[in-house]
Design a protein around this motif. Sequence first.
Motif, PDB file in Angstrom:
ATOM      1  N   VAL A 121       0.828  -1.210   0.000  1.00 52.91           N
ATOM      2  CA  VAL A 121       0.000   0.000   0.000  1.00 52.91           C
ATOM      3  C   VAL A 121       0.860   1.257   0.000  1.00 52.91           C
ATOM      4  O   VAL A 121       0.566   2.232  -0.696  1.00 52.91           O
ATOM      5  CB  VAL A 121      -0.951  -0.010   1.215  1.00 52.91           C
ATOM      6  N   GLN A 165       0.694   4.201  -2.793  1.00 53.23           N
ATOM      7  CA  GLN A 165       0.421   5.593  -2.448  1.00 53.23           C
ATOM      8  C   GLN A 165       1.561   6.507  -2.874  1.00 53.23           C
ATOM      9  O   GLN A 165       1.342   7.672  -3.211  1.00 53.23           O
ATOM     10  CB  GLN A 165       0.179   5.712  -0.940  1.00 53.23           C
ATOM     11  N   LEU A 196      -2.346   4.739  -6.356  1.00 53.46           N
ATOM     12  CA  LEU A 196      -2.956   5.734  -5.478  1.00 53.46           C
ATOM     13  C   LEU A 196      -2.198   7.053  -5.451  1.00 53.46           C
ATOM     14  O   LEU A 196      -2.531   7.948  -4.680  1.00 53.46           O
ATOM     15  CB  LEU A 196      -3.038   5.174  -4.047  1.00 53.46           C
ATOM     16  N   ALA A 208      -7.980   4.846  -3.033  1.00 52.78           N
ATOM     17  CA  ALA A 208      -7.724   3.484  -2.554  1.00 52.78           C
ATOM     18  C   ALA A 208      -8.907   2.578  -2.882  1.00 52.78           C
ATOM     19  O   ALA A 208      -8.733   1.428  -3.302  1.00 52.78           O
ATOM     20  CB  ALA A 208      -7.458   3.506  -1.049  1.00 52.78           C
TER      21      ALA A 208
END
Length: 459
Positions: free
Chosen positions: A297, A301, A306, A347
């Motif tokens: 993640v 990001q 993301l 997300a």
Amino acid sequence: MKRLIIMLLILGNAAAPALAQSKSKEQKKYDLTIMTNKEQQYPLRVFRLLKSIRDKFGMKKGQTYSVLKNPDTGLIESAERITRFSCLVDELKTIDEDFMADEPFSYQILHLLPGNSQQFDIKVVTADGQRSKTLPIRTKQTQEMWFLATKNIENPQLRDVYAIVWETDDLGIEAKGTIYGISSLRPDLYTKNVESSKRMFKIEGRVDENIKDSLYNIYIANTHDALNALGDNEYVACVPVVNKRFEWQTELDHPCVGRLRCIFPDGSLCSAWIDLDFVPGETYHITVHNGYYDDDVAYEQRVGRLSGKSLIAPRQESVTITGDFKFEDSEDDKEAAKTNVNARVNAIQAELKMIDEAFAAIKYMHNPSHSQLEPHFKQILTLSKSIDTRFQGLANSTKDNCLSPNEQREMYKFIIDMYRYQNRKLNEVSAIRLTKSAQKLQKYINGQIEKYLGEMSKL
């Protein structure tokens, strides 16, 4: 072997006493006194000279000796021995001749005489290129210095330095100075390694016990469309799993898109895959389970889906998040709140895309067995639960910013539409015998729809 014994001697390695315990045939073979010029590949005369001065006139007080080894391989990454000495100037009378005689075995040699204002230091870098220090060698105009650098024969990535610096008393009778023996990463390789690390993209993965015998095909292209156009056999690497881990890396001049696809122990290619951004200087971590995976993640990001920088094609489906949320606070508060909302929305959108990809993989499977279907439905269920968690955070964030009941209802309508969308997708594959995971997924979806309809009714 010859070079190893020499370096252990000059650096005062603990192995040196063992070499002196006996006069075995092996020791005689590598005895420095019987080495011929033809065998010589290192600065032998300089080594002998500096060792002689250190042994006869070296001061134990203030001596520095250190060795840094790689804890995994046991190989020397850097080593140094620095010894102060005091002797008659006559003991140094052959130093010019010795250094010049060994010049052919060096790639750098330097001689500075007293009166020259140039100061001199060297950079000592460990083999991982992460730790370094600058070591002053010549600091005064009154000092004379000889410096010689040569490539380490045992490990060509290392540079060996032989240096001596001294100054004489007013009468020119006594000399006081310092002898240096240094091994460290070659500075030119260090520079190349730093540049290379800026271009290197890596995948570091782990897998569950029940899929530890799998392989992974790596595909790469400049665009997502080009990636989708690649055939199954147009991979750039096939990476094995060793001890439940796999790793792959490549140098990139610019961001690309890539695909990670599993090959099962029976040789069959998995019908699902993972698409991600390949970004120079970045490392993507992934844990693969049987039928789903834990993605990175933080990576997504920072540079992936993301981040707003992704090259992966945007989501092409009917479910979208819309709405212009109103914020009544200051401009800074508004901006911070919008950023928070956008991050959560992005997300959710990324996980919705993964659900679409899983349903697409199911749709195009030909007469699949229950064992082939199970992983996909498990992955969809995991993603659906993750979306619900993210949505709860989104709902709480927007409530804190005083959304009206109508605006909150619109948000709940979105999440209900998302679960209804999954129900439609399940109906599209109704001809396929549903597995236990599919039944569990449908039960979960219906429960979520019922829950959020209740939340809407409260508003």
